[in-house]
Enzyme design. Structure first.
Site, PDB file in Angstrom:
ATOM      1  N   GLY A  56      81.678 -24.660   6.319  1.00 47.88           N
ATOM      2  CA  GLY A  56      80.572 -23.737   6.539  1.00 47.88           C
ATOM      3  C   GLY A  56      79.881 -23.839   7.882  1.00 47.88           C
ATOM      4  N   ASP A 111      75.658 -26.317   6.989  1.00 51.01           N
ATOM      5  CA  ASP A 111      75.261 -24.905   7.030  1.00 51.01           C
ATOM      6  C   ASP A 111      73.953 -24.685   6.285  1.00 51.01           C
ATOM      7  OD1 ASP A 111      76.451 -25.396   4.545  1.00 51.01           O
ATOM      8  OD2 ASP A 111      77.820 -23.691   4.624  1.00 51.01           O
ATOM      9  N   ASP A 114      70.681 -26.795   0.018  1.00 55.02           N
ATOM     10  CA  ASP A 114      70.376 -26.021  -1.182  1.00 55.02           C
ATOM     11  C   ASP A 114      69.814 -26.989  -2.229  1.00 55.02           C
ATOM     12  OD1 ASP A 114      70.380 -23.825  -2.939  1.00 55.02           O
ATOM     13  OD2 ASP A 114      72.466 -24.080  -3.477  1.00 55.02           O
ATOM     14  N   PHE A 163      71.557 -15.928  -2.693  1.00 58.05           N
ATOM     15  CA  PHE A 163      72.864 -16.374  -2.217  1.00 58.05           C
ATOM     16  C   PHE A 163      73.212 -15.626  -0.937  1.00 58.05           C
ATOM     17  CE2 PHE A 163      77.388 -17.056  -1.998  1.00 58.05           C
ATOM     18  CZ  PHE A 163      77.473 -18.390  -2.337  1.00 58.05           C
ATOM     19  N   VAL A 164      73.439 -16.375   0.130  1.00 60.26           N
ATOM     20  CA  VAL A 164      73.692 -15.758   1.443  1.00 60.26           C
ATOM     21  C   VAL A 164      75.125 -16.025   1.904  1.00 60.26           C
ATOM     22  CG1 VAL A 164      71.295 -15.814   2.218  1.00 60.26           C
ATOM     23  CG2 VAL A 164      72.739 -17.794   2.622  1.00 60.26           C
TER      24      VAL A 164
HETATM   25  P1  IMP Z   1      73.844 -28.305  -2.096  1.00 59.10           P
HETATM   26  O1  IMP Z   1      74.718 -29.483  -2.354  1.00 59.10           O
HETATM   27  O2  IMP Z   1      73.432 -27.632  -3.374  1.00 59.10           O
HETATM   28  O3  IMP Z   1      72.683 -28.567  -1.192  1.00 59.10           O
HETATM   29  O4  IMP Z   1      74.750 -27.213  -1.443  1.00 59.10           O
HETATM   30  C1  IMP Z   1      75.216 -27.302  -0.182  1.00 59.10           C
HETATM   31  C2  IMP Z   1      76.470 -26.480  -0.024  1.00 59.10           C
HETATM   32  O5  IMP Z   1      76.565 -25.421  -0.984  1.00 59.10           O
HETATM   33  C3  IMP Z   1      76.459 -25.841   1.324  1.00 59.10           C
HETATM   34  O6  IMP Z   1      77.078 -26.661   2.280  1.00 59.10           O
HETATM   35  C4  IMP Z   1      77.198 -24.555   1.072  1.00 59.10           C
HETATM   36  O7  IMP Z   1      78.564 -24.748   1.297  1.00 59.10           O
HETATM   37  C5  IMP Z   1      76.974 -24.216  -0.383  1.00 59.10           C
HETATM   38  N1  IMP Z   1      75.893 -23.215  -0.559  1.00 59.10           N
HETATM   39  C6  IMP Z   1      74.656 -23.406  -1.051  1.00 59.10           C
HETATM   40  N2  IMP Z   1      73.953 -22.269  -1.069  1.00 59.10           N
HETATM   41  C7  IMP Z   1      74.758 -21.319  -0.551  1.00 59.10           C
HETATM   42  C8  IMP Z   1      74.591 -19.914  -0.260  1.00 59.10           C
HETATM   43  O8  IMP Z   1      73.547 -19.271  -0.481  1.00 59.10           O
HETATM   44  N3  IMP Z   1      75.678 -19.305   0.283  1.00 59.10           N
HETATM   45  C9  IMP Z   1      76.848 -19.930   0.581  1.00 59.10           C
HETATM   46  N4  IMP Z   1      77.032 -21.238   0.339  1.00 59.10           N
HETATM   47  C10 IMP Z   1      75.998 -21.920  -0.228  1.00 59.10           C
HETATM   48 MG    MG Z   2      80.456 -23.565   1.223  1.00 61.11          MG
END
Ligand code: IMP
Ligand code: MG
Length: 194
Positions: A56, A111, A114, A163-164
């Site tokens: 990403g 990227d 979340d 979601f982006v």
């Molecule tokens: P986390 O572990 O939940 O913080 O998620 C991190 C990873 O989830 C990021 O590196 C992204 O690859 C993916 N991700 C989280 N939210 C989005 C979104 O809105 N769009 C696309 N990928 C996302």
């Molecule tokens: Mg991803």
């Protein structure tokens, strides 16, 4: 931290899939240049290793690095946290770090922050390697969904719980090539094809 401006229509090729532009190409460019300048100041004189998460970060990283005029090393960690769609799956390391970060300054680039599960796992993995310091830089921060106690030191934009896709971010490995960050049309997320 900057909030995204009001929504805009995407260019015609993307209109069927993308509901609106959340962050335009021009705003991305300006903000990434600002982040790069800060990083350049903060890490001057050190022994910097940039560790970016695949896949990403591709566009963000390329633009960010162009603005950081420091001697630095670059390495990647491959981690897959979503099994193709918008729902979180297990975390799988697909590429391991090759450079030695012990005693060095490390800037971890992702990227989007979340839930924080990905970055907290990667942060722990890197801290175990004893860098001199470890800072985190993300293009996007979605604080509404945070489950782990983690914050980024450099944030491009704080965004709402949507979601982006685009500028490196994917949905089912698609849309990474969009030059802007956009909101997916609900029919795409819910799998309606007509
Ligand atoms: P986390 O572990 O939940 O913080 O998620 C991190 C990873 O989830 C990021 O590196 C992204 O690859 C993916 N991700 C989280 N939210 C989005 C979104 O809105 N769009 C696309 N990928 C996302
Ligand atoms: Mg991803």
């Amino acid at each position: 931290m900057k909030k995204p401006a009001q929504s805009q229509q995407p260019p015609p090729p993307w209109r069927g899939d993308i509901r609106s532009i959340l962050i335009s190409r021009a705003r991305l460019a300006r903000r990434v240049r600002t982040l790069a300048r800060r990083i350049e100041i903060d890490f001057a004189g050190g022994d910097l290793v940039i560790v970016a998460l695949l896949n990403g970060t591709v566009m963000f990283l390329a633009d960010l690095l162009r603005g950081v005029s420091l001697p630095l090393r670059l390495d990647f960690i491959g981690v897959s946290s979503y099994r193709g769609g918008a729902e979180p799956g297990g975390l799988v390391f697909t590429t391991e770090l090759r450079l030695d970060v012990r005693g060095r300054d490390v800037l971890l680039v992702d990227d989007i922050l979340d839930t924080g599960r990905t970055l907290s796992r990667v942060q722990a993995k890197l801290l175990a390697l004893q860098p001199r310091r470890l800072k985190i830089c993300v293009l996007l921060d979605k604080p509404a969904r945070r489950l782990e106690n983690i914050a980024a030191d450099y944030v491009g934009f704080t965004i709402p719980d949507e979601f982006v896709v685009g500028y490196g971010l994917d949905y089912g490995e698609k849309y990474r090539n969009l030059p802007f960050v956009g909101l997916l049309h609900p029919k795409i997320i819910h799998g309606v094809t007509s």
